[in-house]
Motif scaffolding. Structure first.
Motif, short mmCIF file in Angstrom:
data_model
loop_
_atom_site.label_atom_id
_atom_site.label_comp_id
_atom_site.label_asym_id
_atom_site.label_seq_id
_atom_site.Cartn_x
_atom_site.Cartn_y
_atom_site.Cartn_z
N SER A 139 0.83 -1.20 0.00
CA SER A 139 0.00 0.00 0.00
C SER A 139 0.87 1.25 0.00
N ALA A 140 0.25 2.38 -0.35
CA ALA A 140 0.98 3.66 -0.33
C ALA A 140 1.43 3.96 1.09
N PRO A 141 2.64 4.47 1.26
CA PRO A 141 3.10 4.82 2.61
C PRO A 141 2.21 5.88 3.27
N ASP A 142 2.10 5.79 4.59
CA ASP A 142 1.45 6.86 5.33
C ASP A 142 2.32 8.11 5.25
N VAL A 143 1.70 9.28 5.18
CA VAL A 143 2.43 10.54 5.26
C VAL A 143 2.26 11.06 6.69
N LEU A 144 3.34 11.03 7.45
CA LEU A 144 3.31 11.46 8.84
C LEU A 144 3.86 12.88 8.94
N ARG A 145 3.12 13.75 9.60
CA ARG A 145 3.56 15.13 9.78
C ARG A 145 3.92 15.32 11.25
N VAL A 146 5.19 15.64 11.48
CA VAL A 146 5.74 15.66 12.84
C VAL A 146 6.37 17.01 13.13
N PRO A 147 5.85 17.76 14.13
CA PRO A 147 6.51 19.01 14.52
C PRO A 147 7.75 18.72 15.37
N VAL A 148 8.83 19.43 15.09
CA VAL A 148 10.09 19.24 15.84
C VAL A 148 10.62 20.61 16.27
N THR A 149 10.86 20.76 17.55
CA THR A 149 11.39 22.00 18.08
C THR A 149 12.90 21.91 18.21
N ASP A 158 11.21 28.86 10.73
CA ASP A 158 9.96 28.45 11.36
C ASP A 158 9.01 27.90 10.29
N GLY A 159 8.58 26.66 10.45
CA GLY A 159 7.72 26.02 9.46
C GLY A 159 8.47 25.30 8.35
N TYR A 160 9.78 25.23 8.47
CA TYR A 160 10.62 24.57 7.45
C TYR A 160 10.29 23.08 7.43
N ARG A 161 10.08 22.52 6.23
CA ARG A 161 9.64 21.13 6.10
C ARG A 161 10.75 20.25 5.50
N ILE A 162 11.08 19.20 6.25
CA ILE A 162 12.04 18.20 5.77
C ILE A 162 11.28 16.90 5.53
N ALA A 163 11.25 16.45 4.29
CA ALA A 163 10.64 15.16 3.96
C ALA A 163 11.69 14.08 4.17
N VAL A 164 11.40 13.14 5.05
CA VAL A 164 12.34 12.08 5.38
C VAL A 164 11.82 10.75 4.84
N VAL A 165 12.64 10.09 4.03
CA VAL A 165 12.27 8.78 3.50
C VAL A 165 13.48 7.87 3.59
N SER A 166 13.23 6.62 3.89
CA SER A 166 14.33 5.66 4.05
C SER A 166 13.88 4.29 3.60
N ASP A 167 14.84 3.39 3.43
CA ASP A 167 14.54 1.97 3.20
C ASP A 167 13.54 1.78 2.07
N ILE A 168 13.83 2.42 0.95
CA ILE A 168 12.99 2.26 -0.24
C ILE A 168 13.18 0.87 -0.83
N HIS A 169 14.39 0.35 -0.75
CA HIS A 169 14.70 -1.05 -1.11
C HIS A 169 14.26 -1.43 -2.53
N LEU A 170 14.74 -0.68 -3.50
CA LEU A 170 14.53 -1.08 -4.88
C LEU A 170 15.24 -2.40 -5.13
N ILE A 376 6.29 7.94 4.87
CA ILE A 376 7.12 9.08 4.50
C ILE A 376 6.85 10.14 5.55
N SER A 377 7.86 10.66 6.19
CA SER A 377 7.67 11.59 7.30
C SER A 377 8.03 13.00 6.87
N VAL A 378 7.20 13.94 7.24
CA VAL A 378 7.47 15.35 6.97
C VAL A 378 7.65 16.05 8.30
N LEU A 379 8.88 16.42 8.61
CA LEU A 379 9.21 17.09 9.86
C LEU A 379 9.12 18.60 9.67
N THR A 380 8.33 19.24 10.48
CA THR A 380 8.18 20.70 10.42
C THR A 380 8.94 21.31 11.58
#
Length: 384
Positions: A139-149, A158-170, A376-380
């Motif tokens: 299934s499509a990965p969940d998109v998790l939005r995580v605030p980080v101080t 402030d509000g900068y977004r880092i998309a974090v993805v790992s272990d794609i395993h092609l 896929i995680s999006v850290l704000t």
């Protein structure tokens, strides 16, 4: 030695399955021989999938990988289900033995019925869990939005977004369509920066370059960055993937750092090689990676394995982004992963260093995820 140990474990698992599913549920005759042939055939299929391509140094045929790895997951859950039911079956067998001697013929039938019932229940459980796990993994990965101080973070971030993805395993099971979906989902989050924290591939550039090509379509203001995982060192020429990613516009941080700026504000983005790089004289080197970091501004570190957080904390890193664990991938094996890694998934703190671990967007080995969906995680980022 690894192949010998793996073959021994697989043999024992299939012997147990044969006893409980073939021998205990049938009387001598054609049915037992047929079930024996099925178990032996599946065992040979699994050995061929796991061992032959590596022993012969040849690519895995896609059809073989799918059949073999799905059975790998199914047989593991079949063995677990049989073991869970074993005490119940044995208790009921003792009850059956206490029947009067005159009931000897029915006793035999009851024992056979108990064996068949428990085998059927275990088979249904294994089939259900395996089907659920395959569906979740594909299934499509969940998109998790995580605030980080972060301390010392400038107002410009402030509000900068880092998309974090790992272990794609092609690899043999996950190809170009998998990459295209991940790229599309990342782009939809409109990130400022993309961090690919290792285990992108399970093969060479010649085999998987086509599958990785969609990475060139990643869109972010400050670019896409990559650090190696342990699987990047399973190929004979790890630098070939660094060159390929550079061609695709993904910058590799090999024990080095760069500065990300927003006006007068800045943070240091650093990356270290995976522990597996030691095989190629490319181990993680924190001193080199953080040499140019300014202690007056935050440091974000890309490191594939969470276990490296101790080194990061000792050097004052503010945030480490990792993968590797797959969140455990399949229950109950997350207990074993938790023994060797400080965190399975999510945000945690070690001393003054925050650690974020993504569950990864792919899978390795059996195409199953049970209790650990891909993400896929999006850290704000936000300042204190």
């Amino acid at each position: 030695m690894f192949f010998v140990i793996l073959s021994s474990v697989l043999t024992l698992m299939h012997l147990y399955v044969w006893k409980r599913v073939a021998r205990d549920t049938t009387r001598p005759g054609r049915a037992r021989w047929a079930l024996t042939g099925v178990v032996v055939g599946l065992g040979v299929l699994l050995v061929a999938t796991l061992i032959l391509p590596r022993a012969l140094d040849t690519p895995e045929p896609r059809w073989l990988a799918w059949l073999g790895y799905v059975w790998f997951g199914a047989v593991v859950y079949l063995v677990l289900a049989l073991l869970v039911l074993e005490p119940v079956r044995l208790a009921l067998r003792r009850w059956v033995r206490r029947e009067p001697p005159a009931q000897e013929a029915p006793v035999v039938n009851r024992r056979l019925f108990l064996a068949r019932a428990s085998a059927a229940a275990a088979g249904a459980t294994a089939l259900g869990v395996t089907g659920f796990g395959v569906h979740t993994a594909l299934s499509a990965p969940d998109v998790l939005r995580v605030p980080v101080t972060l301390r010392r973070l400038g107002a410009g971030f402030d509000g900068y977004r880092i998309a974090v993805v790992s272990d794609i395993h092609l690899g043999a099971l996950l190809g170009r369509a998998h990459t295209e979906r991940i790229v599309r989902m990342i782009n939809e989050t409109e990130p400022d920066l993309v961090a690919i924290v290792g285990d992108l591939v399970d093969g060479s550039v010649d085999e998987l370059g086509y599958a990785a090509e969609p990475l060139r379509d990643l869109v972010s203001r400050d670019g896409a960055f990559f650090v190696t995982g342990n699987h990047e060192y399973f190929v004979n020429d790890p630098p070939s993937w660094i060159r390929e990613l550079d061609r695709l516009g993904v910058r590799s941080l090999q024990n080095e750092s760069t500065v990300i700026r927003r006006g007068d504000a800045a943070f240091d983005l650093a990356g270290v090689n995976d522990i597996g790089g030691a095989r190629f004289d490319e181990p993680p080197d924190f001193d080199r990676a953080l040499a140019a970091a300014d202690p007056a501004r935050p440091t974000v570190l890309l490191a594939h394995q969470p276990v490296l957080v101790d080194e990061a904390a000792a050097r004052g890193v503010d945030l480490q982004l990792s993968g590797h664990t797959h969140g455990g991938q399949t229950w109950p094996f997350h207990y074993a992963v938790r023994l060797v890694q400080p965190s399975l998934a999510g945000l945690s703190t070690f001393d003054d260093t925050q650690l974020y671990v993504t569950r990864g967007a792919g899978f390795w080995g059996p195409p199953l995820r049970v209790g650990a969906p891909p993400d896929i995680s999006v850290l704000t980022l936000q300042g204190e």
